[in-house]
Design an enzyme around this catalytic site. Structure first.
Site, PDB file in Angstrom:
ATOM      1  N   LYS B  74       0.735  -1.012  -0.180  1.00 17.09           N
ATOM      2  CA  LYS B  74      -0.111  -0.019   0.213  1.00 17.09           C
ATOM      3  C   LYS B  74       0.955   1.184  -0.046  1.00 17.09           C
ATOM      4  O   LYS B  74       1.955   1.333   0.680  1.00 17.09           O
ATOM      5  CB  LYS B  74      -0.879   0.046   1.290  1.00 17.09           C
ATOM      6  N   SER B 149      -9.793   1.433   2.650  1.00 17.43           N
ATOM      7  CA  SER B 149      -8.987   2.510   1.851  1.00 17.43           C
ATOM      8  C   SER B 149      -7.847   1.690   1.154  1.00 17.43           C
ATOM      9  O   SER B 149      -7.332   2.182  -0.004  1.00 17.43           O
ATOM     10  CB  SER B 149      -8.149   3.490   2.695  1.00 17.43           C
ATOM     11  N   SER B 173      -9.998  -0.754   6.727  1.00 16.89           N
ATOM     12  CA  SER B 173      -9.537  -0.373   5.489  1.00 16.89           C
ATOM     13  C   SER B 173      -8.546  -1.772   5.030  1.00 16.89           C
ATOM     14  O   SER B 173      -8.334  -1.658   3.731  1.00 16.89           O
ATOM     15  CB  SER B 173      -8.468   0.748   5.483  1.00 16.89           C
TER      16      SER B 173
END
Lengths: 496, 479
Positions: B74, B149, B173
């Protein structure tokens, strides 16, 4: 001077009382910074002692320097603080370019030290709290007047960012500039003795903000002004006196004192209001989620208690009692780091060849000047060499005047005084026979002066005697034992 | 091939890491244009790293448990010398001078990084639509969001761009996009995985965890990245030394385990019937595998969302203050420092980030602190206590991960509150600090994946993984 001003001043002082509370920021002398492994050093090239943590780079996290906790515990012991089982850090949020994270990690309502005190000349000054916080970087504004508003651009040095600070907040317990000055002196001496800071106001490792108000005796506290930018003990006293006068004048004119931050202007000798903000700051304090609570272990507490050195107040009393020195001398000894320890070792090394007072005389004059000139710590000097010097004076080997030169060389060259004395051939002639012969020669060669001495008044007598003494010393190349020489000269002159 | 199989094949020399990475790169080539899982594809770096792994194997060395496994990160995890953007314009041009601890650990275990994945800006969002670089799309249906997210990381694993990926989970997330993309996603116990090098959203809630296609792969990745890190003060000292290895107990079954289905995150209003049905079906599956299953109420869980949307923005408002244009990233000039700060932040942050900074600033303000931040912290304490009470009776808890399956792009962008409701089932575990994971279990009528959430007490990852493995094993018979 006319009487009117004096009377007015006297009545003013009679009616008004100054109330002072001090916030002292002390840089802790740890090897590394508060939350990272960067060196905690003064005076390095800009932005050389920095890392992702003290630069607040995205993703970096603080880790508390354990040494700082130990230092705080020392402070706790020295000033009789309560050190709670658990204290925490908060974030103080505000934007400023020299603050890398745009918040300061600081202790807020759960500080590490609570409710201590310090005795200053017999008056107990309460210390509300002492808390840990990180220092900011330093901005330099270029172009214009060196201030942010007219600068063409600014540079920031983050070396200082993350340096551990302790803020020590007193109660409003002081009543004069002198008392405030003495409080800071005592605080410094104690912090120095427990080894947590080098407390140099000129390098900014100790900074003082003063909260000052005035009131009629017996009244509630007045509105205070906070004075910043006080960079020496002298400015502190001047700033307090200035504020005292300013506030009394305002109140006597029927005006009110504004609660505000003011800056001391050393050159102009006055305080000026700081930049006023439209809205009061809201720092939005909240507990720092990246750190865990500080919970000093029982072992660490015990270790600190066991390793506390003698504190200056106790040391002063002891030295005055044991050595028969006065308060002033004790004060001088204790105000230079390491000097008292130097003197103590020298006294032990005297081995009966002199008195502690002799040692203190040399230490607080010649040694102190040398230390001040060179910036060396007394800890680097050899107290045994001073002890030897005192012995040489004590047993009459050299005179005090000679000793000064010998000590200067001894300090400079790190040489034993005895070696210097023998190298320079300084040893005094104390042999009565040799001295007597020299006196006889001088008297014979200066019969005129002897005659003038005999017939002259006291003034002439004194002058001629001095001349003859000088001639004797000259004949002995300055190495005659002065006490002995004086006696022999007087005896012979009296004998006629 | 999944990560476990790939690592075994590369370690034994049966397959070359270069060949493995080329396969993944070609899949990226084929579909990345459509899905936009990545902010950065590290093709050359990946090839070079894979070649080194092969060289090590050729020398007879063991490159580690993730030898040659393609991993996606990420893009809020710092990678030395490579852009790390948080999908925000404000970090424009910034290259961290250091690696996050998880990055170092993965590399040391032989992982090959294929890219940095897209996310909602600063991890704030539930759909990966709040990215300054455009949304990521769901590999199962590109008209739908992958969740967020960590949508890029979920999509990357679901599309087999990488065998594993890392995400960060502040309020769901990792788990919510895992559910929407049909992969496994784990939020470990707070403090089990170092946050050093993870760009903070809400420090007391953020936790890094893996995405994988299987429960075993997720355990494998977790055991590489977790463990004490002296650079993170909140890192737990006893991980992994004093806790059980999830990998070692995966096949132990669930016989005798007590499972509670939490009403508040299963039956609550807004949770779609097919999602509820999947949770109940998972419960039945566990029961038939020998566990005892009951419903349980954790009353304060229902206030989790409100508490979360005060605490997380409050911490974010402080964490994101440093993006001021002074030291790195974007700078928009102004007449004064203050104007420069304001212009930079106005231009650099997207709408959702600004909304949360304002929310958080307000929640911490003098006069409001106690009513908002203070109350939220008290609710958090209540939630912790309620879960502790539930764990006196149950070994693990079960619930939905996401109230719904993947929704269409744009469906919730106009209504922040509707978007925030996506997190209702996941935030309680962030507030309590306990571990939780999402396991794919069945699909809706349109074939969109559904995730079931397994929750466990702090540091009981091993039990959580056992239950997840049992649910995974029963998956074939579901729907």
């Amino acid at each position: 001077m006319t009487d009117t001003t004096d009377t007015a001043d006297a009545s003013r002082t009679d009616q008004w009382e100054t109330v002072v509370g001090l916030e002292v920021h002390v840089e802790l002398a740890t090897v590394t910074k508060l939350f990272c492994a960067c060196p905690n050093l003064f005076g390095a090239e800009p932005n050389t002692n920095i890392c992702p943590v003290c630069l607040g780079l995205p993703g970096s996290l603080p880790v508390l320097n354990e040494r700082v906790v130990e230092f705080a515990l020392r402070v706790g012991e020295a000033f009789h603080f309560d050190v709670p089982e658990r204290s925490i850090f908060h974030r103080k949020n505000y934007f400023y370019p020299d603050m890398p994270k745009d918040f300061q990690t600081t202790q807020y309502d759960e500080p590490i030290c609570l409710a201590g005190w310090l005795d200053v000349d017999g008056v107990r000054v309460g210390i509300t709290r002492a808390h840990l916080e990180e220092d900011t970087g330093k901005s330099v504004h270029l172009g214009g007047g060196g201030r942010i508003h007219d600068a063409s651009h600014s540079l920031v040095d983050y070396n200082r960012a993350g340096v551990p600070l302790m803020e020590i907040v007193s109660e409003p317990d002081m009543r004069s500039s002198e008392q405030a000055r003495r409080y800071v002196e005592e605080l410094r001496a104690t912090l120095l003795a427990i080894g947590v800071s080098d407390v140099k106001m000129e390098e900014g490792s100790l900074r003082v903000d003063a909260n000052i108000s005035v009131r009629h005796y017996g009244d509630e506290f007045g509105t205070r002004a906070e004075i910043k930018n006080v960079n020496s003990l002298r400015s502190l006293a001047r700033a307090i006196d200035y504020e005292h006068d300013r506030q009394i004048e305002m109140l006597e004119r029927g005006e009110r004192v504004k609660q505000e931050t003011r800056h001391w202007d050393e050159e102009a000798g006055c305080t000026r209001p700081g930049r006023s903000k439209e809205e009061p700051d809201d720092y939005r304090y909240f507990p720092e989620p990246d750190l865990v609570p500080i919970a000093p272990s029982a072992e660490l507490r015990a270790h600190v208690r066991a390793s506390m050195p003698e504190l200056p107040a106790a040391q002063r009393t002891r030295l005055i009692d044991e050595w028969g020195i006065n308060d002033h001398e004790a004060g001088v000894l204790l105000s230079t780091p390491g000097l008292a320890e130097y003197a103590e070792t020298a006294v032990v090394a005297l081995d009966g060849g002199g008195t502690p007072k002799d040692v203190v005389n040399w230490a607080t004059n010649d040694v102190l000047s040398y230390v001040n000139e060179t910036g060396l710590s007394p800890a680097l000097l050899a107290p045994e060499m001073l002890a030897e010097l005192v012995r040489l004076v004590g047993d009459g080997t050299i005179s005090r005047n000679q000793a000064r030169d010998v000590l200067a060389e001894s300090l400079r060259e790190e040489k034993w005084p005895k070696a210097i004395v023998s190298e320079r051939g300084l040893a005094q002639v104390s042999d009565e026979g040799a001295l007597g012969a020299a006196v006889d020669d001088v008297l014979a060669q200066n019969a005129d002066a002897v005659e003038e001495w005999r017939s002259g008044d006291d003034k002439v007598k004194k002058k001629k005697r001095g001349f003859l003494m000088g001639e004797c010393m000259k004949a002995l190349k300055g190495q005659g034992n002065p006490q002995l020489l004086n006696r022999l000269l007087d005896e012979r002159l009296a004998r006629g | 091939m999944n990560a476990t199989e790939l690592a075994a094949a590369v370690r034994s020399g049966e397959r070359s890491a270069v060949e493995v990475v080329e396969e993944h790169l070609s899949r990226i080539d084929a579909r990345e244009g459509e899905l936009h899982a990545f902010n950065l594809v590290m093709a050359d770096d990946a090839r070079a790293a894979a070649a080194q792994i092969d060289a090590a194997v050729a020398r007879g060395e063991d490159p580690g448990p993730l030898a040659g496994v393609p991993v996606a990160l990420k893009d809020n995890m710092c990678t030395r010398g490579l852009p790390t953007t948080c999908s925000s314009k404000i970090l424009d041009g910034w290259k961290p001078p250091y690696d996050a601890t998880v990055v170092t650990r993965l590399r040391d275990a032989g992982a090959v990084f294929v890219g940095k994945t897209n996310l909602d800006e600063f991890a704030m969002g539930s759909s990966t639509e709040n990215s300054a670089f455009g949304p990521t799309r769901n590999p199962h249906d590109p008209s739908r969001v992958p969740g967020g997210s960590s949508g890029g990381s979920a999509a990357a694993v679901a599309a087999d761009f990488a065998a594993l990926s890392l995400g960060s989970d502040t309020g769901g997330s990792i788990r919510q996009p895992a559910a929407l993309c049909g992969v496994v996603g784990v939020k470990p116990t707070y403090g089990a995985v170092s946050r050093y090098g993870l760009i903070a959203f809400a420090s007391s809630l953020d936790q890094i965890g893996p995405f994988a296609t299987t429960v075993a792969d997720a355990a494998l990745a977790l055991e590489v990245i977790w463990g004490h890190d002296p650079l993170d003060s909140t890192s737990i000292g006893s991980v992994p030394s004093a806790i059980e290895s999830p990998l070692a107990v995966l096949d132990r079954g669930v016989e005798g385990l007590r499972v509670g289905i939490v009403d508040e995150i299963t039956l609550a209003e807004g949770i779609a019937p097919e999602v509820r049905a999947a949770v109940e079906a998972a419960g039945l599956a566990l029961e038939s595998a020998g566990a005892s299953v009951e419903h349980v109420s954790v009353p304060s869980a229902e206030y989790g969302l409100s508490a979360y949307y005060l605490i997380a923005p409050a911490e974010a408002s402080s964490n994101l203050a440093r993006y001021d244009g002074v030291r790195y990233g974007l700078r928009v000039d102004g007449e004064t420092v203050e104007q420069m700060n304001a212009a930079t932040r106005d231009c650099g942050f997207g709408a959702e980030v600004k909304r949360r900074i304002m929310l958080g600033t307000y929640a911490l303000s003098t006069g409001y602190y106690d009513a908002y931040y203070g109350t939220a912290q008290r609710v958090r304490t209540l939630i912790i206590r309620d879960f502790e009470r539930a764990y006196e009776r149950f070994d693990v808890l079960l619930g939905a991960t996401s109230p719904t399956v993947a929704f269409e792009l744009g469906a919730r962008t106009a209504d922040p509150l509707a978007m925030y409701l996506s997190d209702v089932c996941t935030v309680p575990s962030n507030l309590s600090g306990d571990p939780a994971m999402s396991v794919p279990f069945g699909a809706d009528a349109a074939g969109l994946p559904i995730g079931v959430q397994v929750l466990a007490p702090a540091l009981q990852e091993a039990t959580m993984f056992r239950v997840a493995a049992a649910i995974e094993a029963a998956k074939g018979s579901a729907s």
